[in-house]
Design an enzyme around this catalytic site. Sequence first.
Site, PDB file in Angstrom:
ATOM      1  N   HIS A 474       0.834  -1.205   0.000  1.00 61.68           N
ATOM      2  CA  HIS A 474       0.000   0.000   0.000  1.00 61.68           C
ATOM      3  C   HIS A 474       0.873   1.262   0.000  1.00 61.68           C
ATOM      4  CE1 HIS A 474      -3.599   2.434   1.177  1.00 61.68           C
ATOM      5  NE2 HIS A 474      -2.654   3.214   1.678  1.00 61.68           N
ATOM      6  N   GLU A 475       1.778   1.326   0.975  1.00 60.15           N
ATOM      7  CA  GLU A 475       2.617   2.526   1.072  1.00 60.15           C
ATOM      8  C   GLU A 475       3.521   2.642  -0.149  1.00 60.15           C
ATOM      9  OE1 GLU A 475       1.778   4.694   3.038  1.00 60.15           O
ATOM     10  OE2 GLU A 475       0.498   3.442   4.299  1.00 60.15           O
ATOM     11  N   HIS A 478       1.743   4.411  -2.867  1.00 52.40           N
ATOM     12  CA  HIS A 478       1.854   5.871  -2.695  1.00 52.40           C
ATOM     13  C   HIS A 478       3.240   6.325  -3.141  1.00 52.40           C
ATOM     14  CE1 HIS A 478      -1.843   6.765  -0.561  1.00 52.40           C
ATOM     15  NE2 HIS A 478      -1.566   5.983   0.475  1.00 52.40           N
ATOM     16  N   HIS A 481       3.496   6.721  -6.735  1.00 52.17           N
ATOM     17  CA  HIS A 481       2.773   7.923  -7.162  1.00 52.17           C
ATOM     18  C   HIS A 481       3.707   9.141  -7.092  1.00 52.17           C
ATOM     19  CE1 HIS A 481      -1.413  10.097  -6.761  1.00 52.17           C
ATOM     20  NE2 HIS A 481      -0.940  10.156  -7.987  1.00 52.17           N
TER      21      HIS A 481
END
Length: 689
Positions: A474-475, A478, A481
């Site tokens: 998940h991290e 990010h 991104h």
Amino acid sequence: MTDHANPLLAPWKDPWALPPFAEAKAEHFAPAFDRAMKQQLAELDAIGGSAEAPTFENTIAAFDRSGRLLDRVGRLFYNLTASDTSPALQAVEREVAPLMAAHDSAVHMHRPLFARIDALHGRRGELGLSDEQLRVLERFHTDFVRCGARFGPAEQRRYTEVMRRLADLTTRFGQNVLADESAFQLTLESEADLAGLPDFVRAAARQAAADRGVAEGCVITLSRSHIVPFLTFSERRDLREKAWRAWTSRGEHAGASDNRGVAAEILELRLEQARLHGYASYADYALADTMAGAQAAVTDLLMQVWIPAKARALLERRALEELAASRGEAARIEAWDWRFYAEKVRQARYDLDEAEIKPYFPLERITEAAFDCAGRLFGISFVPRPEIKVYHPEVLVYEVRGAEGEAIGLFLHDNFARPAKRSGAWMSSYRSQSRIGAGEAPVLPIIVNNNNFARGAPGQPTLLSFDDARTLFHEFGHGLHGLLSNVTYERLAGTNVLRDFVELPSQLFEHWLDEPEVLKRHARHVVTGAPIPDAIVDKLHAARHFNQGYETVRYTASALVDMAAHARATEAPKDVVAFERAELEKIGLPSGIGLNHRLTHFQHLFSGSGYAAGYYVYLWAEVLDADGFEAFVDAGDPFDATVAARLARFIYSSGDSMEPTAAYHGFRGRAPTPMPMLRKRGLVDETAA
Ligand SMILES: [Zn+2]
């Protein structure tokens, strides 16, 4: 101290222009902030006072470039206070927070500058701008208006006061939670205290004892990777209750770290903030600049899952009660029992044993898995750079390279729980990507991922649970991104998107961890190196919907309480504990579930304003990620090159350079539908859909 002697203000000479971690001390920050704020105001005076007519270049692009000194000092500071804080840094944090809030108001209420932005905005259609230029002009204009640029002088004064006070309170809120987390430890002294705990939990607890200077025994802390396994495995109901109560009463103890009054005052000031802007409630103000747009859209989505999730949770609770009864135990499931009995049901139903799974998820392997997936999707690679030293020796540093081998950024991986580190997991950055830095040189991003995994004992590998591995992915989503960002203007870079879009790249990336092909390749036994057996993969997938009623109810209840607290238009709740209780009663939270994001420690809502009236964003983004991943399913390949290229272009690299609905459409070729999200959570009857 002269500016010259302050390492924060001197040029950062590292080849990557990394901060001077070794030289920077707490006492350097206040003077550096002061100097950097003055410098930015001087830059704005120059832009606003220019004798030239406003143009995109001399106003919008110039504003985007302004404040870079403050930006680099601020990012360093806030990263340190989150990941490696100290009493000295916390004192500076309390001192600087209201000053930064006032500075932010001074920037966005800069009349000559706003007059130029407003003039350009008024004739934006005639300026011959590119799509990205038009977008950055729109975003800046919106930022200014939403920060009070159009207010009269008296309103501006009051607004600035409100924002200063909010900054002060949100800073204290976070520090109070950390204080309660550091103050608590459950010391396990005898074998009886350890009953039920598997080796990995004992090892982590011994390590925590060593970290905290406890000579004998084991320590359970309030870090998620301690408390959740403890609640899952401990046979000691009395100790589970003690741990649960400590975990869920953070911020609710009378004394210096009491957050009850802090949260109430934050809510009251946010209501005033919204009213100054002409909105009836803070939720209305906050949602006006989101994809959702208004409360009704959020409530609609939350209720779509709340009703079926509650029904599912009641069935789950019955299974837990039956299992407890079969052991001759608790007739009534309490909040500190749920995870314990759920694990027993899970083992019985799916033959899944956490202790059997974890050896296949060593931290190093799962990190490699994340890197490999990013490489196969986006053609990038991660090169370890152990010679680059940052703020803590545990942090791993990687140079990130593009498909041509060119450097595209730095990635810092900070994985372990430490007493001076905020709990939870998050991505942050020391620098955002842009193409118009000083001298027009491209600016490469420096991205950090923080986790709070329980470190393995000395000489032993760190083993993750499947949930931990998901958090890492998940991290990392990010992180991508931020790293893949490819825009001209910093305002539009990376995660600087509308907040109900920001969880899309992170949640989407979690899907690759579920892919059997990825698991077979990377989830290898820590001792033998054997790939994870098909039987375990099948079991993990079969158990995917297990306990989803509980998980969805907990999340949705927190999101509904958040929305209710911020939707009040008459007056803000004065007693947040009573308010929360009443709201949970109103929506009918089933007993035995219990919330671990209670208002007195709900950092999403009160340690800043980013997720205030915004806890729903995870579910909003889940509609997008579940629908989005189906593009790969439809293509028949989780690494399909054509779909991956569209994903890179419209989602991971576009930042906020496109309106998010249009960006999603560009990737998917159509608007999203909620059905894949409901299926993913097991909340629809698959045969009927
Ligand atoms: Zn996230």
